[in-house]
Write a protein that holds these residues in place. Structure first.
Motif, PDB file in Angstrom:
ATOM      1  N   ALA A  53       0.953  -9.875   7.125  1.00 49.45           N
ATOM      2  CA  ALA A  53       0.977  -8.739   5.950  1.00 49.45           C
ATOM      3  C   ALA A  53      -0.012  -7.818   6.291  1.00 49.45           C
ATOM      4  O   ALA A  53       0.830  -7.181   5.278  1.00 49.45           O
ATOM      5  CB  ALA A  53       0.179  -9.981   4.917  1.00 49.45           C
ATOM      6  N   MET A  88      -3.834  -3.878   1.478  1.00 48.91           N
ATOM      7  CA  MET A  88      -4.147  -4.968   1.362  1.00 48.91           C
ATOM      8  C   MET A  88      -6.415  -6.121   1.366  1.00 48.91           C
ATOM      9  O   MET A  88      -6.523  -5.207   2.393  1.00 48.91           O
ATOM     10  CB  MET A  88      -4.250  -5.786   3.131  1.00 48.91           C
ATOM     11  CG  MET A  88      -4.155  -7.112   3.304  1.00 48.91           C
ATOM     12  SD  MET A  88      -4.159  -7.639   4.966  1.00 48.91           S
ATOM     13  CE  MET A  88      -3.352  -8.848   4.645  1.00 48.91           C
ATOM     14  N   SER A 142      -4.648 -17.852   6.747  1.00 52.92           N
ATOM     15  CA  SER A 142      -2.661 -17.889   6.201  1.00 52.92           C
ATOM     16  C   SER A 142      -2.017 -17.681   7.697  1.00 52.92           C
ATOM     17  O   SER A 142      -0.695 -17.627   7.662  1.00 52.92           O
ATOM     18  CB  SER A 142      -2.610 -16.472   5.825  1.00 52.92           C
ATOM     19  OG  SER A 142      -3.223 -15.031   5.715  1.00 52.92           O
ATOM     20  N   ALA A 168       6.056 -10.432   8.478  1.00 58.78           N
ATOM     21  CA  ALA A 168       6.430  -9.577   7.995  1.00 58.78           C
ATOM     22  C   ALA A 168       7.382  -9.499   6.695  1.00 58.78           C
ATOM     23  O   ALA A 168       7.618  -8.780   6.002  1.00 58.78           O
ATOM     24  CB  ALA A 168       5.703  -8.856   9.098  1.00 58.78           C
ATOM     25  N   VAL A 199       7.729 -11.499   3.247  1.00 58.41           N
ATOM     26  CA  VAL A 199       6.301 -10.374   2.975  1.00 58.41           C
ATOM     27  C   VAL A 199       6.956  -9.077   2.443  1.00 58.41           C
ATOM     28  O   VAL A 199       6.333  -8.827   0.842  1.00 58.41           O
ATOM     29  CB  VAL A 199       5.082  -9.877   3.769  1.00 58.41           C
ATOM     30  CG1 VAL A 199       4.114  -9.210   3.072  1.00 58.41           C
ATOM     31  CG2 VAL A 199       4.188 -11.064   4.223  1.00 58.41           C
ATOM     32  N   GLU A 207      -2.058 -12.634   9.378  1.00 57.48           N
ATOM     33  CA  GLU A 207      -2.518 -11.832   8.670  1.00 57.48           C
ATOM     34  C   GLU A 207      -2.376 -10.200   9.144  1.00 57.48           C
ATOM     35  O   GLU A 207      -1.904  -9.190   8.328  1.00 57.48           O
ATOM     36  CB  GLU A 207      -4.318 -11.529   9.028  1.00 57.48           C
ATOM     37  CG  GLU A 207      -5.239 -13.396   7.707  1.00 57.48           C
ATOM     38  CD  GLU A 207      -4.642 -14.378   8.933  1.00 57.48           C
ATOM     39  OE1 GLU A 207      -5.165 -15.856   8.747  1.00 57.48           O
ATOM     40  OE2 GLU A 207      -4.869 -14.213  10.157  1.00 57.48           O
ATOM     41  N   LEU A 253       5.670 -15.249   4.101  1.00 63.17           N
ATOM     42  CA  LEU A 253       4.843 -14.985   5.372  1.00 63.17           C
ATOM     43  C   LEU A 253       5.525 -15.770   6.172  1.00 63.17           C
ATOM     44  O   LEU A 253       5.771 -16.093   6.829  1.00 63.17           O
ATOM     45  CB  LEU A 253       3.382 -15.102   4.774  1.00 63.17           C
ATOM     46  CG  LEU A 253       2.420 -15.525   6.125  1.00 63.17           C
ATOM     47  CD1 LEU A 253       2.633 -13.679   7.267  1.00 63.17           C
ATOM     48  CD2 LEU A 253       0.998 -15.037   6.375  1.00 63.17           C
ATOM     49  N   LEU A 304      -1.870  -7.308  -2.249  1.00 63.54           N
ATOM     50  CA  LEU A 304      -2.092  -8.512  -1.798  1.00 63.54           C
ATOM     51  C   LEU A 304      -3.409  -8.885  -1.861  1.00 63.54           C
ATOM     52  O   LEU A 304      -4.412  -8.731  -1.043  1.00 63.54           O
ATOM     53  CB  LEU A 304      -1.902  -8.573  -0.223  1.00 63.54           C
ATOM     54  CG  LEU A 304      -0.340  -7.560   0.252  1.00 63.54           C
ATOM     55  CD1 LEU A 304      -0.281  -8.264   1.709  1.00 63.54           C
ATOM     56  CD2 LEU A 304       1.191  -8.020  -0.191  1.00 63.54           C
ATOM     57  N   HIS A 353       3.329 -13.878  -1.707  1.00 61.46           N
ATOM     58  CA  HIS A 353       3.514 -13.284  -0.461  1.00 61.46           C
ATOM     59  C   HIS A 353       3.195 -14.051   0.374  1.00 61.46           C
ATOM     60  O   HIS A 353       4.337 -13.849   1.783  1.00 61.46           O
ATOM     61  CB  HIS A 353       2.284 -11.789  -0.245  1.00 61.46           C
ATOM     62  CG  HIS A 353       1.169 -12.266  -0.149  1.00 61.46           C
ATOM     63  ND1 HIS A 353      -0.251 -12.717  -0.419  1.00 61.46           N
ATOM     64  CD2 HIS A 353       0.406 -12.113   1.496  1.00 61.46           C
ATOM     65  CE1 HIS A 353      -0.840 -12.367   0.336  1.00 61.46           C
ATOM     66  NE2 HIS A 353      -0.819 -12.633   1.458  1.00 61.46           N
ATOM     67  N   LEU A 354       2.396 -14.841   0.238  1.00 64.08           N
ATOM     68  CA  LEU A 354       2.602 -16.195   1.540  1.00 64.08           C
ATOM     69  C   LEU A 354       3.998 -16.857   1.746  1.00 64.08           C
ATOM     70  O   LEU A 354       4.089 -17.267   2.207  1.00 64.08           O
ATOM     71  CB  LEU A 354       1.089 -16.667   1.193  1.00 64.08           C
ATOM     72  CG  LEU A 354      -0.411 -16.320   1.351  1.00 64.08           C
ATOM     73  CD1 LEU A 354      -1.129 -17.800   0.872  1.00 64.08           C
ATOM     74  CD2 LEU A 354      -0.744 -16.048   2.248  1.00 64.08           C
TER      75      LEU A 354
END
Length: 385
Positions: free
Chosen positions: A96, A107, A85, A343, A346, A93, A338, A79, A334-335
């Motif tokens: 994630a 990450m 984010s 989670a 993601v 965050e 999210l 990530l 991945h955003l």
């Protein structure tokens, strides 16, 4: 894990995120600098490369594992550090970080996160690297290094391509502000996305906690402060100074030129990351996938090469590895997950990319990452497509 119903690829998640987020916030994530040519090319450039699979070499036991800088990735993906984010989902965050740990990947944590680096580190036992800038106040840089060490960050990812913020027309047109205060220009937009508003309204007031105490609690003021401490006058000697103050791995992020890759290695970098900041900084610069082959050839295996920019299919990862990347790094992809489901979203996006990659390698006859090389891909000129 099972993806939310009807969402079967990253583009589905992007469409769902567009429906879920206020326009100004969606544009903040999706947008790039100026005409967004580089942001577009980051994605479309993968389409110029075609896989050359092999016959009668398929296997039901394909290995995607990658040993990297003393750690192990379950598959060659990480990530990216994505600032603010936490605006997409409460404690974004942290969400994630939990998803990355569940999938066994790294990450890269943004210095511009809403949660503090300590809170994100404590959210999971997964491997984390801290993104770092060389600030005008070198004391602030040293403070971040010490905090990262105490919080258990294993590596530092030095970003080189953001000495100032890029010009992003979407944000200017939308009057984007990293704050929750409603204005006449945003009221209707938020009203159409009331579920996002209700979800975020139950969270603490937005703050970039890594910089707490250095500006007022107002997000706009804090963002202005962070912009003011970025140093546009850094040199390779400044990187050497930072290298001397961190005993763990250091990754240089923002490499597009082979000579810069060699300079980074000569100055003690443990890895280089081919990146143009997602096309959000300098428009018209090389796409990451276009810059990768020359950088990988110059590095010649001396240190790992990472790539971020435009990755949205498992086949993109296969192509990047074949062209010399040890792993890929995703930001927007991945955003979108999210923004849709925290989670869970993601992790679902990561599942999709892993499954697409495994499927491609099984069909193409590559049993492990080590079997992917330049012979595995071929570039076709646009006129032949």
């Amino acid at each position: 894990m099972a993806a939310p119903k009807g969402l079967i690829n990253v583009m589905d998640y992007q469409a769902a995120a567009k429906r879920a987020l206020p326009r100004m916030l969606y544009d903040f994530v999706a947008g790039g600098a100026l005409d967004e040519q580089t942001a577009f090319r980051n994605r479309s450039g993968f389409g110029d490369w075609w896989l050359r699979g092999r016959s009668f070499r398929s296997s039901s036991d394909v290995s995607l594992r990658r040993d990297l800088l003393g750690g192990t990735l379950s598959f060659p993906l990480m990530l990216a550090p994505t600032g603010a984010s936490g605006l997409l989902w409460p404690f974004g965050e942290v969400e994630a970080a939990r998803a990355a740990a569940a999938k066994g990947i790294v990450m890269q944590v943004s210095a511009g996160s809403l949660q503090s680096m300590e809170e994100i580190a404590a959210a999971s036992d997964g491997d984390k690297w801290l993104q770092l800038f060389l600030y005008r106040d070198r004391g602030l840089t040293l403070e971040f290094l010490e905090r990262a060490r105490l919080a258990g960050y294993r590596a530092i990812c030095v970003t080189t391509d953001a000495p100032v913020h890029g010009r992003r027309d979407r944000d200017s047109r939308n009057g984007f502000s990293i704050d929750r205060k409603l204005t006449p220009g945003t009221l209707v937009d938020v009203a159409w996305h009331y579920r996002w508003w209700l979800r975020m309204a139950r969270t603490p007031r937005f703050a970039m906690k890594n910089f707490a105490g250095r500006s007022t609690g107002n997000m706009v003021d804090m963002a202005a402060y962070i912009s003011s401490v970025l140093d546009p006058d850094v040199t390779w000697d400044d990187f050497s100074w930072l290298r001397d103050h961190w005993s763990g791995p250091v990754i240089v992020k923002g490499i597009l030129d082979p000579q810069d890759a060699l300079e980074a290695i000569g100055r003690g970098a443990d890895a280089v990351q081919v990146s143009n900041h997602g096309g959000r900084q300098l428009d018209g610069t090389l796409a990451s996938i276009d810059a990768l082959p020359a950088v990988a050839e110059a590095v010649g295996g001396r240190v790992p090469v990472l790539l971020d920019g435009g990755v949205s299919r498992g086949t993109d990862i296969v192509k990047a590895v074949a062209l010399g990347a040890d792993a890929c790094v995703i930001g927007r992809a991945h955003l979108w997950g999210l923004a849709v489901a925290g989670a869970r979203g993601v992790e679902a996006v990561l599942d999709i990319l892993e499954q697409e990659m495994r499927n491609a390698m099984t069909i193409g006859g590559w049993k492990s990452l080590s079997e992917l090389d330049r012979a595995s891909v071929m570039r076709l000129p646009p006129s032949s497509l």
